[in-house]
Design an enzyme around this catalytic site. Structure first.
Site, PDB file in Angstrom:
ATOM      1  N   LYS A 259      54.343  42.565  30.998  1.00  0.00           N
ATOM      2  CA  LYS A 259      52.986  43.094  30.804  1.00  0.00           C
ATOM      3  C   LYS A 259      53.043  44.618  30.850  1.00  0.00           C
ATOM      4  O   LYS A 259      53.477  45.195  31.850  1.00  0.00           O
ATOM      5  CB  LYS A 259      52.057  42.562  31.897  1.00  0.00           C
ATOM      6  CG  LYS A 259      50.657  43.192  31.889  1.00  0.00           C
ATOM      7  CD  LYS A 259      49.869  42.766  33.126  1.00  0.00           C
ATOM      8  CE  LYS A 259      48.574  43.563  33.252  1.00  0.00           C
ATOM      9  NZ  LYS A 259      47.850  43.249  34.503  1.00  0.00           N
ATOM     10  N   ASP A 264      44.992  50.793  33.427  1.00  0.00           N
ATOM     11  CA  ASP A 264      43.974  49.747  33.442  1.00  0.00           C
ATOM     12  C   ASP A 264      42.731  50.228  34.181  1.00  0.00           C
ATOM     13  O   ASP A 264      42.684  50.214  35.409  1.00  0.00           O
ATOM     14  CB  ASP A 264      44.521  48.483  34.104  1.00  0.00           C
ATOM     15  CG  ASP A 264      43.503  47.351  34.117  1.00  0.00           C
ATOM     16  OD1 ASP A 264      42.568  47.397  33.290  1.00  0.00           O
ATOM     17  OD2 ASP A 264      43.644  46.440  34.948  1.00  0.00           O
ATOM     18  N   LYS A 271      36.701  49.090  37.061  1.00  0.00           N
ATOM     19  CA  LYS A 271      37.165  49.024  38.441  1.00  0.00           C
ATOM     20  C   LYS A 271      36.466  50.090  39.289  1.00  0.00           C
ATOM     21  O   LYS A 271      35.994  51.097  38.763  1.00  0.00           O
ATOM     22  CB  LYS A 271      38.672  49.286  38.492  1.00  0.00           C
ATOM     23  CG  LYS A 271      39.543  48.201  37.887  1.00  0.00           C
ATOM     24  CD  LYS A 271      41.006  48.608  37.965  1.00  0.00           C
ATOM     25  CE  LYS A 271      41.918  47.540  37.375  1.00  0.00           C
ATOM     26  NZ  LYS A 271      41.978  46.324  38.206  1.00  0.00           N
ATOM     27  N   ASP A 282      50.150  49.290  36.285  1.00  0.00           N
ATOM     28  CA  ASP A 282      49.879  47.994  35.667  1.00  0.00           C
ATOM     29  C   ASP A 282      50.862  47.679  34.542  1.00  0.00           C
ATOM     30  O   ASP A 282      50.750  46.634  33.902  1.00  0.00           O
ATOM     31  CB  ASP A 282      48.434  47.934  35.152  1.00  0.00           C
ATOM     32  CG  ASP A 282      47.856  46.526  35.203  1.00  0.00           C
ATOM     33  OD1 ASP A 282      48.400  45.689  35.945  1.00  0.00           O
ATOM     34  OD2 ASP A 282      46.868  46.267  34.498  1.00  0.00           O
ATOM     35  N   ASP A 341      38.528  42.974  32.937  1.00  0.00           N
ATOM     36  CA  ASP A 341      39.578  43.409  33.857  1.00  0.00           C
ATOM     37  C   ASP A 341      40.631  42.323  34.061  1.00  0.00           C
ATOM     38  O   ASP A 341      41.629  42.548  34.738  1.00  0.00           O
ATOM     39  CB  ASP A 341      38.957  43.822  35.198  1.00  0.00           C
ATOM     40  CG  ASP A 341      39.938  44.582  36.075  1.00  0.00           C
ATOM     41  OD1 ASP A 341      40.894  45.171  35.532  1.00  0.00           O
ATOM     42  OD2 ASP A 341      39.757  44.584  37.309  1.00  0.00           O
ATOM     43  N   GLU A 343      42.757  41.353  31.874  1.00  0.00           N
ATOM     44  CA  GLU A 343      43.289  41.650  30.536  1.00  0.00           C
ATOM     45  C   GLU A 343      44.766  41.333  30.384  1.00  0.00           C
ATOM     46  O   GLU A 343      45.254  41.136  29.266  1.00  0.00           O
ATOM     47  CB  GLU A 343      43.037  43.130  30.198  1.00  0.00           C
ATOM     48  CG  GLU A 343      44.070  44.116  30.716  1.00  0.00           C
ATOM     49  CD  GLU A 343      44.191  44.141  32.236  1.00  0.00           C
ATOM     50  OE1 GLU A 343      45.308  44.343  32.732  1.00  0.00           O
ATOM     51  OE2 GLU A 343      43.171  43.950  32.927  1.00  0.00           O
ATOM     52  N   ARG A 345      46.535  38.683  31.063  1.00  0.00           N
ATOM     53  CA  ARG A 345      46.758  37.367  30.449  1.00  0.00           C
ATOM     54  C   ARG A 345      46.396  37.376  28.963  1.00  0.00           C
ATOM     55  O   ARG A 345      46.916  36.582  28.195  1.00  0.00           O
ATOM     56  CB  ARG A 345      45.958  36.309  31.220  1.00  0.00           C
ATOM     57  CG  ARG A 345      44.454  36.474  31.151  1.00  0.00           C
ATOM     58  CD  ARG A 345      43.731  35.802  32.316  1.00  0.00           C
ATOM     59  NE  ARG A 345      43.894  36.546  33.550  1.00  0.00           N
ATOM     60  CZ  ARG A 345      43.408  36.156  34.726  1.00  0.00           C
ATOM     61  NH1 ARG A 345      42.707  35.022  34.811  1.00  0.00           N
ATOM     62  NH2 ARG A 345      43.595  36.871  35.812  1.00  0.00           N
TER      63      ARG A 345
END
Length: 487
Positions: A259, A264, A271, A282, A341, A343, A345
């Site tokens: 990933k 993010d 967030k 991230d 958030d 995201e 997956r």
């Protein structure tokens, strides 16, 4: 940094000699040799309480005696029993911490004195080489005094005869350092395009084959789920594919998928501001895949290995995906984006479908996926999910050998119903319960055609707060897993 072996302390030439001292009992052979040449000063220091030899305690002797002027660093072993992995790592970290600021270029470590529970001499050599090299990592390039912080050490010498283990340990540390550097870079430097450029550098340096799928190509392939994540950003998204071909021609590869959300914000589901700076981490799953590729390219094992990185930046804007939007995956399934958030997956599911074309022997995805995994396992174990018992067992074995801990989590069918959506084939979140599990369940729906495992490294990829920094995990685990496959 050059890392090599020596056979005996009496034969080694170095600017600094590091020896280990238990807090009680007889001295290890190498330490006793130094003590004998130092008129018994080491034992005197211990018995007088000047150096109590507690676990990880250090004492530098710039010149022991007139006849034995070799600088020596004493490192405590505690009671002298066989150490646990955690204790051994603490001792090696103490060595690195004490040495890296000293003006010595060549450092020799009498490492045969390190006895670690349930570890062979080969495993100890590999781990000490890895941990010691990792201990010299510094994040440089952004402070005015960086030149002063750079270590003077150029060569590390370890006592032993396990040459192949030494190479594995040193190469693993090299890959870990690469992963840490990528993770620690700020989001305005480490963008999806930057990660793509690093893959091209690997192609030039190591001769691997690299494919870069830009947004136009991904759109043609129907990867609208991945594209939905980067839609709010001015930075273009990429699917990065790197092929290491060290095995038989035509042999199916083992695949690692990382990933790569280079920053993010949470998107429209923004967030909180506190600690949002840490969301540059991230992309640590992608960083670990890059680090593992670097290690494998240095070790050159006989296997075929493909590394895939799904890279995007998750930002809010007038173009950004909104909660409630429905997007179509490359597989044809539709997803209701209930929370922008969640995201990771969304980028991974399209990449998992793309990977089917390689007919892989195994696929392991690595992602800083859920805060729920941090709640469940903290920063000690990475969460591991698998749809195949043999793959799970192989990863557990690699974890044990590498000392890079994982814990298998459930993937029961009953959790899947939490992802039901009124309007699409699947929702991208499953409610407040078992958040790490339902995230893995989401990914599992795109992995039916191959053995697959998912590593949630949200708790292990970096440390926050005052000690903020990337850990380099799980490069050691992934490297050992691939080396076991090559063997």
């Amino acid at each position: 940094m050059n890392t090599a072996l020596f056979d005996r302390v009496s034969n080694v030439q170095a600017d600094l000699l590091v020896v280990f001292v238990p807090s009680e009992g007889v001295l290890p052979e190498s330490t006793a040799w130094v003590d004998g040449n130092a008129d018994g000063q080491l034992l005197q220091l211990r018995e007088s309480g000047v150096f109590k030899a507690g676990l990880g305690q250090t004492l530098l002797l710039p010149s022991v005696t007139q006849d034995f002027s070799q600088p020596v660093l004493l490192v405590g072993l505690g009671k002298g029993e066989a150490l646990s992995d955690m204790q051994a790592r603490k001792v090696v970290a103490a060595v690195a911490g004490a040495v890296k600021g000293l003006p010595f270029a060549e450092v020799a470590l009498a490492s045969s004195a390190l006895q670690v529970k349930n570890r062979t001499a080969s495993e100890v050599t590999a781990l000490v080489a890895q941990w010691l090299n990792e201990g010299f990592y510094n994040f440089l390039g952004f402070k005015q005094d960086d030149a002063e912080k750079a270590t003077k050490v150029t060569t590390l010498l370890l006592e032993g005869s396990e040459e192949s283990a030494l190479k594995i340990g040193a190469a693993t540390a090299s890959g870990s350092a690469f992963a840490r550097q990528l993770g620690n870079l700020p989001g305005n430097v480490c963008t999806p395009s930057y990660l793509a450029s690093k893959a091209q550098h690997f192609e030039e340096e190591y001769g691997i084959e690299v494919e870069l799928l830009d947004e136009t190509k991904m759109d043609e392939l129907g990867m609208h789920c991945l594209l939905s994540v980067g839609r709010g950003s001015d930075q273009p998204s990429y699917l990065i594919v790197m092929h290491y071909r060290g095995g038989e021609e035509g042999d199916a590869p083992h695949v690692l998928l990382g990933k790569g959300i280079t920053f993010d914000t949470g998107g429209i589901s923004l967030k909180p501001g506190a600690k949002m700076d840490e969301m540059k981490y991230d992309m640590c799953g992608a960083a670990s895949v890059f680090g593992t590729m670097k290690t494998i390219c240095e070790l050159k094992p006989k296997l075929n290995f493909t590394a895939v990185v799904a890279a995007a930046e998750n930002m809010p804007s007038g173009r950004a995906t909104k909660p409630g939007d429905i997007v179509k995956t490359m597989s044809g399934k539709t997803v209701e984006v209930l929370n922008t958030d969640a995201e990771g997956r969304l980028v991974l599911c399209d990449a998992l479908t793309y990977i089917e074309r390689f007919q892989p022997k195994s696929v392991v995805d690595i992602a800083t996926l859920t805060g729920a995994c941090v709640v469940a396992l903290g920063s000690v174990n990475s969460g591991m999910y698998a749809n195949n018992d043999d793959l799970a067992a192989d990863l557990k074995a690699a974890s044990q050998t590498s000392g890079d801990k994982i814990w298998q989590m459930p993937l029961d069918e009953e959790y899947q119903q939490q992802l039901d959506s009124n309007f699409a084939d699947i929702g991208n979140i499953g409610g407040p319960e078992a958040g790490s599990v339902t995230a893995a369940c989401f990914l599992s729906r795109f992995t039916q055609s191959y053995p697959w495992a998912h590593l949630d490294i949200a708790g292990t990829a970096w440390t926050g707060g005052a000690a903020k920094g990337a850990s380099g995990r799980p490069v050691a685990l992934l490297t050992r897993y691939l080396l076991d496959k090559a063997n």
